[in-house]
Each structure stands twice: as C-alpha cells, then as structure tokens.
Design an enzyme around this catalytic site. Structure first.
Site, PDB file in Angstrom:
ATOM      1  N   GLU A 350       0.825  -1.212   0.000  1.00 47.90           N
ATOM      2  CA  GLU A 350       0.000   0.000   0.000  1.00 47.90           C
ATOM      3  C   GLU A 350       0.860   1.263   0.000  1.00 47.90           C
ATOM      4  O   GLU A 350       0.623   2.209   0.757  1.00 47.90           O
ATOM      5  CB  GLU A 350      -0.971  -0.018   1.193  1.00 47.90           C
ATOM      6  CG  GLU A 350      -1.897  -1.224   1.158  1.00 47.90           C
ATOM      7  CD  GLU A 350      -2.942  -1.290   2.260  1.00 47.90           C
ATOM      8  OE1 GLU A 350      -2.696  -0.721   3.327  1.00 47.90           O
ATOM      9  OE2 GLU A 350      -3.987  -1.922   2.032  1.00 47.90           O
ATOM     10  N   ASP A 429      -8.326  -8.991   3.679  1.00 48.03           N
ATOM     11  CA  ASP A 429      -8.120  -7.876   4.605  1.00 48.03           C
ATOM     12  C   ASP A 429      -9.288  -7.757   5.578  1.00 48.03           C
ATOM     13  O   ASP A 429     -10.122  -6.873   5.420  1.00 48.03           O
ATOM     14  CB  ASP A 429      -7.973  -6.573   3.785  1.00 48.03           C
ATOM     15  CG  ASP A 429      -7.506  -5.411   4.629  1.00 48.03           C
ATOM     16  OD1 ASP A 429      -7.141  -5.636   5.792  1.00 48.03           O
ATOM     17  OD2 ASP A 429      -7.508  -4.280   4.114  1.00 48.03           O
ATOM     18  N   GLU A 451      -2.554 -12.276  12.819  1.00 46.47           N
ATOM     19  CA  GLU A 451      -2.981 -10.898  13.073  1.00 46.47           C
ATOM     20  C   GLU A 451      -4.500 -10.846  12.991  1.00 46.47           C
ATOM     21  O   GLU A 451      -5.085 -11.202  11.972  1.00 46.47           O
ATOM     22  CB  GLU A 451      -2.353  -9.941  12.052  1.00 46.47           C
ATOM     23  CG  GLU A 451      -2.735  -8.487  12.301  1.00 46.47           C
ATOM     24  CD  GLU A 451      -2.041  -7.504  11.346  1.00 46.47           C
ATOM     25  OE1 GLU A 451      -0.798  -7.509  11.248  1.00 46.47           O
ATOM     26  OE2 GLU A 451      -2.774  -6.728  10.692  1.00 46.47           O
ATOM     27  N   GLU A 457     -12.909  -2.221  11.671  1.00 47.74           N
ATOM     28  CA  GLU A 457     -12.799  -1.462  10.417  1.00 47.74           C
ATOM     29  C   GLU A 457     -13.887  -1.835   9.406  1.00 47.74           C
ATOM     30  O   GLU A 457     -14.594  -0.968   8.894  1.00 47.74           O
ATOM     31  CB  GLU A 457     -11.411  -1.696   9.814  1.00 47.74           C
ATOM     32  CG  GLU A 457     -11.256  -1.051   8.457  1.00 47.74           C
ATOM     33  CD  GLU A 457      -9.894  -1.318   7.815  1.00 47.74           C
ATOM     34  OE1 GLU A 457      -9.018  -1.915   8.471  1.00 47.74           O
ATOM     35  OE2 GLU A 457      -9.715  -0.926   6.646  1.00 47.74           O
ATOM     36  N   TRP A 606      -7.245  -2.691  -6.519  1.00 52.73           N
ATOM     37  CA  TRP A 606      -7.108  -3.115  -5.124  1.00 52.73           C
ATOM     38  C   TRP A 606      -7.362  -4.608  -4.917  1.00 52.73           C
ATOM     39  O   TRP A 606      -6.990  -5.165  -3.884  1.00 52.73           O
ATOM     40  CB  TRP A 606      -8.041  -2.301  -4.227  1.00 52.73           C
ATOM     41  CG  TRP A 606      -7.569  -0.889  -4.093  1.00 52.73           C
ATOM     42  CD1 TRP A 606      -7.959   0.171  -4.850  1.00 52.73           C
ATOM     43  CD2 TRP A 606      -6.581  -0.400  -3.184  1.00 52.73           C
ATOM     44  NE1 TRP A 606      -7.281   1.303  -4.454  1.00 52.73           N
ATOM     45  CE2 TRP A 606      -6.429   0.980  -3.428  1.00 52.73           C
ATOM     46  CE3 TRP A 606      -5.804  -0.981  -2.184  1.00 52.73           C
ATOM     47  CZ2 TRP A 606      -5.537   1.781  -2.722  1.00 52.73           C
ATOM     48  CZ3 TRP A 606      -4.927  -0.189  -1.467  1.00 52.73           C
ATOM     49  CH2 TRP A 606      -4.796   1.169  -1.736  1.00 52.73           C
TER      50      TRP A 606
HETATM   51  C1  GCV Z   1      -2.679   0.529   8.408  1.00 53.41           C
HETATM   52  C2  GCV Z   1      -6.127  -2.075   5.431  1.00 53.41           C
HETATM   53  C3  GCV Z   1      -6.551  -0.818   6.114  1.00 53.41           C
HETATM   54  C4  GCV Z   1      -5.405   0.166   6.236  1.00 53.41           C
HETATM   55  C5  GCV Z   1      -4.271  -0.534   6.977  1.00 53.41           C
HETATM   56  C6  GCV Z   1      -3.889  -1.794   6.195  1.00 53.41           C
HETATM   57  C7  GCV Z   1      -2.836  -2.594   6.909  1.00 53.41           C
HETATM   58  O1  GCV Z   1      -5.868  -1.851   4.090  1.00 53.41           O
HETATM   59  O2  GCV Z   1      -7.607  -0.249   5.416  1.00 53.41           O
HETATM   60  O3  GCV Z   1      -5.845   1.289   6.943  1.00 53.41           O
HETATM   61  O4  GCV Z   1      -3.172   0.314   7.115  1.00 53.41           O
HETATM   62  O5  GCV Z   1      -5.009  -2.613   6.054  1.00 53.41           O
HETATM   63  O6  GCV Z   1      -3.218  -3.534   7.573  1.00 53.41           O
HETATM   64  O7  GCV Z   1      -1.668  -2.271   6.790  1.00 53.41           O
END
Ligand code: GCV
Length: 883
Positions: A350, A429, A451, A457, A606
C-alpha cells in the site's frame, strides 16, 4: 426552541416517573434487602429525589455511573449472599519480593478485594502468622514452606493458584513462574471472586498457549488513529508523546489483566521520526508507563528510515551502511528501553517503502533489522500483508489473495530466529468472512503470528454490535491438514506444530481517549476476547462471552443470558446484512470501509473483487479454471474448496463464480439467499434492540444502558440501509425479482421528493441504491429553513414513524417532525459519521414510536441546514405497530 436530545436523568424514567431501577437493583444486594414494607428500599423510594441520601444510605450497585472506563475491571461490590462465601477470606497479603511488578500485583489485589468484598487487606512480610494470601514466584515459595511446589514447572508467564496450609494457617497462594506470571495470577483470582466462585478447593495451573500476545495500535504522531473509532491517541498528540501518560498506564493495566505482554504503539504506516534521537526518550516514557504491568513496548518502523531519517543515500537492507545504521539504532534504544519488545514492519505494501526497491526480499530486510535487535532480546514482527494494489482487474488470473503465500512461502527457513511473520487471519483484509490464510500453514521453518483486527474497520466501526470471537475461532480451528495430520491454525501459530520457540497473536486494538476506550462499551468484548484467545485459544466463544458479560455487566443471570445471546449471534447477523456467502464485506472499499458500496470493489487495482455482473457473482480461485489460489492449501484442504460440490455455502463466492440461480446446499438460489439473508440480518438487529430493552431494569446503570441502546437503535436503522442498498443493487444487476416480493417494494414509505416541498429540492444520490428511489431532498441556500409535508391516507391506528435522513459530518443540521402542527420530536444530526456526502455512510434513521394517526393528518418534517450539512431527507416510513 431547538434542544439536543437529553438522556433521562438518573431519577426520571422515560415515562417521567420515579425510576424503579435503582431500588430494583437493590434486590441484587442481598436477600435481606428485598423491597419489604418499611424496608430501606421502600423508604428510598419516598425520597428518591435526594441524591445524597441515595449515595450515602443506599449503597446500590447501580447508583454508580459507569462510563465504561474500567471495562471488565470494575470490581463492583458482590451481593451479600455472594460475599458470604468469602467469610473466611484472609485479612493479610504477603508479598515475597520487592519488584515493581509485585508491587503492582499487591496493589491490584488489595484494590480488587476492597471493591468486591469491601475489605482492606493488611500487607505483611515474611512467613504467615495468620491466614494470608501469598504473592510471589514459585521459586520464592520455598522460603515460606518447603512443601510448597506447583504441580509442574510452569512455563513463562504461567501461574499457580492454590489453597494450602502454611504453618497451620489456611493460605491462598498466587505463584507465577515469573513476577509477570504472579501478576496474571492476581487478575485470575480477582476474576474468580467477581464470578463469586467458591475458593475452598482452589487448585489451578495456567500457562499461556502463545509466547507472543501483543496488541498493535495504529496511532499517528499527530494524535489521529488509522481505523480508530474510540477517539484520539492515548500515546501521541501534536507530533510528540503526550505529556500525561496516565491513560497509557491504565491501558497497561487492562492489557495485563488479560495476559497481553506487548504493545506496538504507532501506526504500521510508520513515521520515521519515531526513531529520531530526540523522540526515543519520549518513547522511553511510554515504556515506563507500561513496565509496571509487564507490557513491553514495541514500535512500527519505516524501512526507509536509514535514508529518510539517517541521511544515507540508500536503505538497501544488504548495504553495510544500512546494517550499521540499524545496529546503532538498536543500541540507542536498548540504552533507553532495556526491555524493548521489538519492531513491527509493514513494507512493500500500500505504498510503503520496502526491500523490493533494491530487488531484495522480505527476508533480507527482516534479517538486517532482526540481527540488530538480537543482542538485546528484541523481535521483528514482519507483516505478510504485502501485495500489489495496482493489479490489472481485467486479467481473470490475477488474485490479491495469492500474494502473501506467493511471496513468503518460498522464503520459509530464510529468516533469523527472532523474526516472526505476522499474518492477517484471512488472505484479503479483515473481511466479514474469509478462509484462513494459506500462509498460516505454509511456514514450517519460520515463526508466525496471526494478526486479528479488534477495531471493527470492516465490521461496523464500533457503531454496530459485532462480537468477533466466533469468527476468530473459525480461523483458529481451521485445520490446515499439513502432512495429512490435524494441524489447526491455533497450534501452528503457538509454535507447537513446527516446534518454533516464538509465535502467537497480534491484535489491532486502536483504543483511544474515549472514556470507554473503543467508542462503544460492547466493543470491549472484542479486546477481552482477543486476549483470552491469545492466552487459551481453546476457550469457547460462549465461555468468553459469559466471562465478559459477568465482569462488565454483573452476575445477573437474565443479563448474562440476554447479552450472551446478542453477542454470539452478532457476527452472523452482521454478515447477513453486509456480505453473505463469502463475497466479502460489500462496503465502500475505496473510502470509509463503512457503509454499503457494492460496486466499489470492481474495476480497480485493489483486488477486493467479487466479480458480480449481470450473470453471476464470485471469484473463481480454483486450480482447474481460476486463479489457482486453492492450490496454496494442503491437498486435503484443496479438496474442500476446489469443487462447487464440496465448498460450504458460507465461502462459496470466495472460491467460485456462479450464476445467481445456482442452488446452494440450503436449497435456495444464490440470489434468493442474498435477499433473504439481508432481511433476516436486519430483523435480527431489530430483536437486539428489544433484547437490550428487556434487561433495562437489570443492567442497572443509566449511562451505559442508554449509550448501548442508542447504538443498537442506530444499528437497527443502518441494517435497513445496508439491506436495501445491497438488495436493490442485486435486483438491478441480476434482473431477478425477490421471490418474497420485498426488494424494491416499500408500501409504507413516502419518498421525501414526492412530498409537498417548501425550500427543499430533490437531488440524485450516488450510488443510487444508497437512497430510496435513488433520490433525496436537500435544503440549500438561499433557503435556510425547509419543510416536507404530506397528508396521511392510511388506516387509523398506532404507528412507528421512521424518518430516514442523512447525517453528514460537515455540520449539525436540525430536524423537527410534527403532526397537525403539534411537535412529535426534534433532533440534531450531529453524529461524526465517516463522510460529508449523502449516501451509504450517512443515511440514518430516527424512530418515533407510538404515534396515533388518522386519515388526513398532516405530517411535516422541517430541516435547518448547518455548514455543509443540508438537512437532507430520504423518506418517511409509517410502520404499523404489530399487536
Ligand atoms: C494501516 C487495510 C486498512 C489500512 C491498513 C492496512 C494494513 O488496508 O484499510 O488502513 O493500514 O489494512 O493492515 O496495513
């Protein structure tokens, strides 16, 4: 006059009568306190308005306002009946050493016993002269009795609780393998007291299943928290560590109480400034705040730091200057934080810098950093969340789910021993349902950690009740069948299967400054549950829900039954109205990850694709015809997912592309399942509200009761927004009607745009399924006060009015609804939802219950915009009240 909605005062019920809750809960205090004529309870009733009397003369459990800060550590007074079990509880506590951790343990024990049993223990030294509680390590027990020995040698952080006679005195022993273990033992014994357990035959040994039990907090130095929903950072503000770290210390206490031994305090999208020489002493203050609770500090690092911060012209992990830079940094850190836990690394993901910039592998990068930390006992948690977010969506063979395994499996065995690969539980994710990541079974010569995401989220962002333990349990129990043997994920990450010394759990917590840490008291069940699973992944979801409910809401069986039922069904419910059959959370993946946004996943790089089109839905991930992802599992697991026939309905669309008319194992077609599950999910949330209301008199705390009720009612409205958006999208795209004729047909609704409008003007909402009929009305300048009205033409009766409006986050618009000129309700749209636009994130429902209507009655809704918020209305639903 406009007024903000007010919570009922402590002494006034919703009906404006004296609130019996207070005296009702007196029944909890003990049998002699039943409401008898002339009892204290009835006398209380007569003078309820006198606060001081209540607090001084009636020491009621519920009179204590609970804002959630103490979470599961409330130490609320036990009832007299419960306390009676502890008649012979020792009056003294003896601590066998002088360490800071044992001082913490001693103080916590005294605090807990005082709260629950109302007794203040004396602190004594040496051998017991009376019945005592003994705190120390198992090795130290010999100093007071040579026969005192735990049944077996305890592993790190384990503890032994026992009742034993020492010098003719009945004593309670809390002995850890280390001081930290003793502290954990103290919290465990306090839990037993909170549950009012009988301690007369106390004999228990506990060892954590996992050596690594960490939380991660994604806090930025400016105080914002990425994907945090509980307020601003407890660690950082304005680019520095906060001056007052008392919240950090209290967080350490919460974490220690459930066995968490490490905390990474900053965002994985790390700011290199954290490693600056003037910043490290600030971090040392955070470590100091955690240390008395046995929580070690870790930090996320940006791999480009040697260049961006250190002034080198490279951050190539194999460059000797880069290696030296990390070594120097580790020395600097060790000097300030001798018990430093280690680094967490997000790289090549990312947009984050990583070893790929120099053609190096994650192993090259992880090892460079790990070697620097090795002399000081630090670890490197290297995240497997590495993927290309510019994937070509036109190529049906591309698949983001493959990335972690494709990148890390070939590197197995190439990592230093103090490197742990931190693997998200699913391959995408944190979606509402994913299979276990195949990488969890794909590393045999490398340590791994799972994790999990505690912060919600993709799960309603703490505004929705969604207890995640049952979901996590599915992954932990997922059998990878490595070498055709039973190899559940929980035994792989603990290190047991492949004999790794390290391994465990990392949970993304993202607590904040809100009084109740996560922004919703119910969400704390997820933090609690994560930690309990990290300690013992064999605990059942029901057992964890039961523990949490009792510790948080008290020992009332009705409360336990009701709340446990709500918790345990909340994840499947959320799944039902957001993303069923393994399609993923059908949310706006390009924005907030909150409201519905079915199409946002498609036609972008994505890779969170569900490939829904006119004909069908789902990702073909088979080896035979798809992306080949299924081939990353062991042969036996492949058999479960390679064919349509074997794949369970719950994950069908994750693994296969099917037509909408494909018949599931349940007998339903895919499209009818999508419709039905959304209606069932929304209906279940409606029940949650009723369930919570049914225990109002037992929950016993107005502040907490009201805040949870408000969230549940909000969720009830949101589940309908989700239901309608998703169902209408699929109706439009598939062209297949709902066999039960619900989708697209809302006989009780009057669209705002079809009402008589004064000042309001109709607008199109995008995507169209996020507003009823695709339209709303907005009150735009020059109008400063608008109204929408119409005349009721239905059958006379009692109704619930549901006003669907948009609560944008760029103002505080006001609304008022009236019937024939008489005001029924007024409210301010002042929520801070994650969007300023009209649509799936902001659509909100206001319910007005019990309204009597006659034909021809005029219903009028007025709106006053504020700032950018346009007092937008979607529709009014007039719902008959069922008999
Ligand atoms: C911290 C997802 C989340 C991001 C996060 C990423 C990650 O894409 O939307 O906010 O970034 O995961 O776990 O690194």
């Amino acid at each position: 006059m406009w007024a903000l909605p007010r919570l009922p005062s402590l002494f006034q019920s919703r009906k404006g009568e004296v609130d019996l809750t207070l005296c009702h809960s007196e029944r909890n205090v003990g049998s002699q306190r039943q409401l008898q004529p002339g009892s204290i309870g009835l006398r209380c009733l007569r003078v309820l308005a006198v606060t001081t009397f209540l607090t001084q003369i009636c020491p009621l459990r519920s009179a204590r306002a609970d804002n959630g800060y103490d979470a599961w550590l409330r130490y609320a007074p036990l009832t007299e009946t419960e306390r009676a079990k502890y008649g012979s509880f020792p009056a003294a506590v003896i601590v066998l050493n002088n360490s800071a951790l044992l001082h913490t343990a001693e103080a916590e024990f005294i605090r807990g016993v005082r709260g629950m049993l109302g007794r203040t223990l004396r602190v004594e030294k040496g051998v017991p002269q009376e019945s005592s509680v003994i705190l120390g390590t198992s090795a130290e027990l010999h100093s007071i009795g040579s026969h005192l020995r735990s049944p077996k040698n305890l592993s790190a952080d384990g503890y032994w609780l026992a009742k034993d006679r020492i010098r003719r005195h009945d004593c309670i022993i809390i002995a850890g393998s280390t001081d930290r273990g003793t502290l954990y033992g103290v919290f465990a014994l306090l839990r037993k007291i909170a549950f009012a357990e009988d301690l007369s035959h106390l004999q228990e040994m506990q060892e954590p299943a996992n050596p690594v039990r960490w939380v991660n907090d994604w806090d930025n130095l400016d105080g914002r928290i990425e994907r945090g929903y509980g307020g601003r950072s407890i660690f950082f503000a304005d680019g520095s560590v906060r001056p007052d770290l008392s919240r950090v210390s209290d967080y350490g206490r919460l974490l220690a109480s459930v066995g968490i031994n490490g905390c990474v305090v900053n965002n994985v999208n790390a700011d290199p400034r954290l490693l600056a020489p003037n910043f490290l002493p600030q971090l040392a203050r955070v470590a100091d705040a955690f240390r008395p609770w046995g929580v070690r500090l870790g930090i996320s690092v940006d791999l480009s730091s040697p260049k961006s911060l250190g002034g080198l012209d490279t951050f190539d992990p194999l460059d000797p200057r880069v290696r030296s830079w990390w070594k120097e940094k580790a020395i600097e850190i060790d000097h300030l934080i001798p018990d430093f836990a280690g680094f967490l690394v997000k790289a090549d993901s990312e947009g984050r810098a990583g070893p790929s910039s120099y053609g190096r592998t994650p192993a090259d990068a992880a090892n460079t950093v790990a070697r620097a930390l090795q002399p000081y006992g630090g670890m490197v948690m290297y995240r497997a969340f590495v993927y290309d977010h510019h994937l070509d969506w036109r190529n049906p063979k591309n698949d983001r789910a493959r990335a972690a395994y494709d990148i890390f499996h070939p590197l197995d065995g190439k990592f230093e021993d103090n490197v742990i690969i931190q693997i998200k539980h699913g391959p995408i994710d944190f979606q509402v349902r994913e299979p276990a990541s195949p990488l969890l079974g794909g590393l045999e010569k490398t340590s791994g950690a799972i994790e999990l995401q505690i912060t919600q989220e993709y799960m309603g962002q703490q505004r929705h009740l969604c207890f995640l333990v049952p979901m996590w349990k599915e992954t932990l129990d997922f059998d990878m069948r490595v070498g055709n043997h039973p190899t559940p994920v929980k035994n792989i990450v603990s290190g047991r299967v492949f004999h790794r010394a390290l391994g465990g759990f990392a949970g993304v917590a993202n607590v904040g400054l809100d009084a109740n840490w996560l922004g919703n008291p119910m969400a704390m069940a997820n933090l609690y549950g994560f930690a309990r699973l990290a300690w013992d992944p064999n605990l059942s979801s029901a057992a964890i829900a039961y523990e949490w409910t009792r510790l948080t809401l008290g020992n009332n069986p009705e409360v336990d039954r009701t709340v446990d039922a709500m918790l345990l069904s909340s994840w499947p419910t959320y799944e039902n109205y957001t993303g069923p059959l393994g399609a993923g959370t059908l949310t706006d993946i390009l924005g907030s990850h909150y409201g519905p946004g079915v199409e946002s996943s498609e036609r972008n790089g994505w890779g969170q694709w569900h490939r829904a089109d006119h004909d069908g839905i789902g990702m073909d991930r088979t080896v035979a015809t798809g992306t080949g992802y299924v081939g990353q599992y062991s042969p036996e697991v492949q058999k479960e997912f390679e064919t349509l026939a074997a794949t369970p309905d719950s994950l069908l669309l994750f693994f296969h592309h099917v037509s909408y008319t494909y018949r599931l194992k349940s007998g339903k077609t895919v499209i009818q399942h999508i419709y039905d599950s959304h209606y069932e999910g929304a209906e279940r949330v409606h029940e949650f509200v009723r369930m919570w209301e049914s225990i109002r008199n037992f929950v016993g705390d107005d502040e907490r009761y009201e805040s949870v009720l408000a969230r549940l009612k909000y969720q009830e409205g949101r589940a309908i927004v989700w239901r309608d958006a998703v169902c209408n999208w699929f109706l439009r795209v598939s062209g297949i009607p709902d066999a039960k004729s619900r989708v697209g047909q809302y006989p009780n609704r009057t669209e705002a745009e079809s009402m008589q409008l004064q000042g309001y003007e109709p607008v199109d909402v995008e995507p169209s399924e996020t507003a009823s009929g695709g339209k709303a009305v907005v009150c735009r300048a020059p109008a400063s006060n608008c109204a929408a009205s119409f005349h009721f033409s239905g059958a006379p009766g009692t109704y619930q009015l549901n006003v669907q409006y948009f609560d944008q986050n760029n103002g505080k618009a006001k609304f008022r609804i009236s019937l024939n000129g008489r005001q029924l309700d007024e409210w301010v749209a002042d929520d801070t939802l994650p969007n300023a636009k009209l649509g799936g994130d902001t659509s909100t429902r206001r319910q007005i219950r019990g309204v009597t209507l006659h034909q021809g009655d005029e219903i009028r809704i007025e709106g006053i915009p504020d700032g950018g918020e346009l007092a937008a209305l979607d529709y009014l639903e007039i719902e008959p009240v069922s008999k």
